[in-house]
Design a protein around this motif. Structure first.
Motif, PDB file in Angstrom:
ATOM      1  N   UNK A  41       0.827  -1.201   0.000  1.00  0.00           N
ATOM      2  CA  UNK A  41       0.000   0.000   0.000  1.00  0.00           C
ATOM      3  C   UNK A  41       0.860   1.249   0.000  1.00  0.00           C
ATOM      4  N   UNK A  42       1.904   1.244   0.847  1.00  0.00           N
ATOM      5  CA  UNK A  42       2.807   2.388   0.913  1.00  0.00           C
ATOM      6  C   UNK A  42       3.511   2.583  -0.414  1.00  0.00           C
ATOM      7  N   UNK A  43       3.889   1.463  -1.061  1.00  0.00           N
ATOM      8  CA  UNK A  43       4.572   1.530  -2.352  1.00  0.00           C
ATOM      9  C   UNK A  43       3.683   2.165  -3.415  1.00  0.00           C
ATOM     10  N   UNK A  44       2.383   1.790  -3.396  1.00  0.00           N
ATOM     11  CA  UNK A  44       1.435   2.358  -4.360  1.00  0.00           C
ATOM     12  C   UNK A  44       1.297   3.868  -4.153  1.00  0.00           C
ATOM     13  N   UNK A  45       1.180   4.263  -2.895  1.00  0.00           N
ATOM     14  CA  UNK A  45       1.049   5.684  -2.589  1.00  0.00           C
ATOM     15  C   UNK A  45       2.298   6.434  -3.014  1.00  0.00           C
ATOM     16  N   UNK A  46       3.472   5.855  -2.807  1.00  0.00           N
ATOM     17  CA  UNK A  46       4.724   6.480  -3.230  1.00  0.00           C
ATOM     18  C   UNK A  46       4.728   6.714  -4.733  1.00  0.00           C
ATOM     19  N   UNK A  47       4.300   5.727  -5.494  1.00  0.00           N
ATOM     20  CA  UNK A  47       4.252   5.857  -6.945  1.00  0.00           C
ATOM     21  C   UNK A  47       3.299   6.969  -7.367  1.00  0.00           C
ATOM     22  N   UNK A  48       2.187   7.071  -6.683  1.00  0.00           N
ATOM     23  CA  UNK A  48       1.213   8.095  -7.021  1.00  0.00           C
ATOM     24  C   UNK A  48       1.749   9.494  -6.733  1.00  0.00           C
ATOM     25  N   UNK A  49       2.430   9.629  -5.632  1.00  0.00           N
ATOM     26  CA  UNK A  49       3.029  10.921  -5.301  1.00  0.00           C
ATOM     27  C   UNK A  49       4.035  11.322  -6.370  1.00  0.00           C
ATOM     28  N   UNK A  50       4.827  10.375  -6.844  1.00  0.00           N
ATOM     29  CA  UNK A  50       5.816  10.642  -7.892  1.00  0.00           C
ATOM     30  C   UNK A  50       5.130  11.039  -9.191  1.00  0.00           C
ATOM     31  N   UNK A  51       4.055  10.319  -9.555  1.00  0.00           N
ATOM     32  CA  UNK A  51       3.310  10.645 -10.781  1.00  0.00           C
ATOM     33  C   UNK A  51       2.762  12.065 -10.713  1.00  0.00           C
ATOM     34  N   UNK A  52       2.223  12.425  -9.547  1.00  0.00           N
ATOM     35  CA  UNK A  52       1.688  13.778  -9.366  1.00  0.00           C
ATOM     36  C   UNK A  52       2.784  14.819  -9.539  1.00  0.00           C
ATOM     37  N   UNK A  53       3.967  14.552  -8.987  1.00  0.00           N
ATOM     38  CA  UNK A  53       5.075  15.500  -9.106  1.00  0.00           C
ATOM     39  C   UNK A  53       5.479  15.690 -10.561  1.00  0.00           C
ATOM     40  N   UNK A  54       5.508  14.604 -11.309  1.00  0.00           N
ATOM     41  CA  UNK A  54       5.886  14.677 -12.730  1.00  0.00           C
ATOM     42  C   UNK A  54       4.860  15.496 -13.508  1.00  0.00           C
ATOM     43  N   UNK A  55       3.568  15.217 -13.277  1.00  0.00           N
ATOM     44  CA  UNK A  55       2.519  15.926 -14.005  1.00  0.00           C
ATOM     45  C   UNK A  55       2.493  17.415 -13.659  1.00  0.00           C
ATOM     46  N   UNK A  56       2.637  17.727 -12.377  1.00  0.00           N
ATOM     47  CA  UNK A  56       2.626  19.131 -11.963  1.00  0.00           C
ATOM     48  C   UNK A  56       3.830  19.868 -12.543  1.00  0.00           C
ATOM     49  N   UNK A  57       4.985  19.219 -12.548  1.00  0.00           N
ATOM     50  CA  UNK A  57       6.183  19.838 -13.139  1.00  0.00           C
ATOM     51  C   UNK A  57       5.963  20.122 -14.618  1.00  0.00           C
ATOM     52  N   UNK A  58       5.331  19.169 -15.316  1.00  0.00           N
ATOM     53  CA  UNK A  58       5.045  19.344 -16.746  1.00  0.00           C
ATOM     54  C   UNK A  58       4.080  20.500 -16.966  1.00  0.00           C
ATOM     55  N   UNK A  59       2.991  20.542 -16.196  1.00  0.00           N
ATOM     56  CA  UNK A  59       2.007  21.609 -16.350  1.00  0.00           C
ATOM     57  C   UNK A  59       2.613  22.975 -16.043  1.00  0.00           C
ATOM     58  N   UNK A  60       3.431  23.040 -15.007  1.00  0.00           N
ATOM     59  CA  UNK A  60       4.051  24.311 -14.642  1.00  0.00           C
ATOM     60  C   UNK A  60       5.002  24.796 -15.732  1.00  0.00           C
ATOM     61  N   UNK A  61       5.762  23.883 -16.319  1.00  0.00           N
ATOM     62  CA  UNK A  61       6.674  24.255 -17.405  1.00  0.00           C
ATOM     63  C   UNK A  61       5.899  24.804 -18.599  1.00  0.00           C
ATOM     64  N   UNK A  62       4.805  24.136 -18.955  1.00  0.00           N
ATOM     65  CA  UNK A  62       3.974  24.589 -20.077  1.00  0.00           C
ATOM     66  C   UNK A  62       3.368  25.960 -19.775  1.00  0.00           C
ATOM     67  N   UNK A  63       2.851  26.116 -18.557  1.00  0.00           N
ATOM     68  CA  UNK A  63       2.234  27.387 -18.180  1.00  0.00           C
ATOM     69  C   UNK A  63       3.248  28.525 -18.167  1.00  0.00           C
ATOM     70  N   UNK A  64       4.442  28.277 -17.630  1.00  0.00           N
ATOM     71  CA  UNK A  64       5.476  29.313 -17.612  1.00  0.00           C
ATOM     72  C   UNK A  64       5.902  29.681 -19.034  1.00  0.00           C
TER      73      UNK A  64
END
Length: 300
Positions: free
Chosen positions: A7-30
């Motif tokens: 369960x912890x491993x799944x949550x870790x993966x999700x947190x990483x996915x969120x970080x990648x997506x947010x970084x991508x969106x922020x780069x596009x927006x900037x």
């Protein structure tokens, strides 16, 4: 133990996915914000000013919600006064984007249904006044919640160190119902404005001909996209109530539902603004390509 580790491993993966997506969106927006400030036509035209406002609002919102996500995940305690400042900013920019989308819809309504008055009503000066109004309207839900909080919270509550979240400022069940009522009122008003603009533009589109007809139908499609984006933005206002209900059923179901709500109703609306104006708009798309290709792109 293995199940817990999984369960912890799944949550870790999700947190990483969120970080990648947010970084991508922020780069596009900037990138899009940079293009916006490169041409005076963009920052002197109301619809592009509103577009830039949604980009900046989304950047602030994504940065703050992501910071809260990480702090909550690691159970990091924050002083109540700092949490209060963060809450005010998050609450404000939760509403700035949907309210701005509504203003953009009204701008398209004026441009298509009242073309002779568009220059006067949608000037740069009017756009700046609208930005102040947008922030004022967007701050009202936060003012309501905090006014009740300050009136009911004990003095000792302000000195606590807590895991910061919106729920920390809801001390009574009736406050939840009041916040829900305010959110639903905003939703209703925005939907009425979107639908009114849609039907008025539809009427003009059917009566138009030639180039005007093409331009009008394009404006109509933009209003439809604004409506869809607005629906996703406003649906997130119901996410806390869905999360709270699911939490009473099962913890892992709660984790899954909260992750789904965050991805679909918080992140996804923030990636539609670049699509609607960054790629669909011919002038902005041409400026974007020219910037990305270092001036090598020329429209034929």
């Amino acid at each position: 133990m293995a199940a817990n580790d999984s369960s912890v491993h799944v949550i870790d993966e999700r947190v990483i996915i969120v970080q990648v997506l947010i970084s991508l969106f922020l780069c596009i927006n900037f990138l899009l914000i940079t293009v916006f400030f490169m041409k005076d036509f963009f920052y002197t035209t109301m619809r592009y000013i509103f577009f830039a406002l949604t980009l900046m609002s989304d950047c602030v919102f994504l940065l703050l919600t992501n910071a809260l996500l990480i702090l909550s995940y690691f159970r990091f305690n924050m002083h109540m006064s700092l949490c209060l400042i963060v809450y005010v900013a998050v609450s404000l920019y939760t509403f700035v984007t949907p309210v701005t989308l509504t203003a953009m819809t009204l701008e398209r309504f004026v441009a298509i249904c009242m073309p002779l008055r568009h220059r006067d009503l949608c000037s740069t000066r009017s756009a700046l006044h609208c930005i102040v109004i947008i922030h004022g309207v967007s701050s009202l839900p936060c003012v309501v919640v905090l006014s009740i909080f300050f009136a009911t919270a004990s003095h000792s509550y302000y000195t606590k160190a807590i895991v910061c979240s919106v729920e920390k400022f809801i001390l009574h069940t009736w406050q939840t119902h009041l916040r829900s009522a305010v959110n639903q009122f905003y939703f209703l008003v925005m939907v009425i404005i979107i639908m009114f603009s849609y039907f008025k533009i539809m009427k003009v589109a059917r009566a138009a001909s030639g180039q005007n007809r093409k331009s009008t139908w394009k404006g109509l499609r933009t209003v439809v996209l604004h409506g869809f984006q607005l629906f996703l933005c406003l649906f997130q206002l119901w996410c806390p109530f869905i999360d709270a209900a699911v939490l009473q059923i099962n913890l892992m179901l709660y984790v899954n539902v909260r992750y789904f709500n965050y991805m679909v109703f918080i992140l996804s609306p923030r990636c539609l603004s670049p699509l609607i104006y960054g790629l669909r708009d011919e002038k902005f798309s041409a400026a974007l390509r020219s910037f990305v290709l270092c001036g090598l792109y020329k429209k034929h």
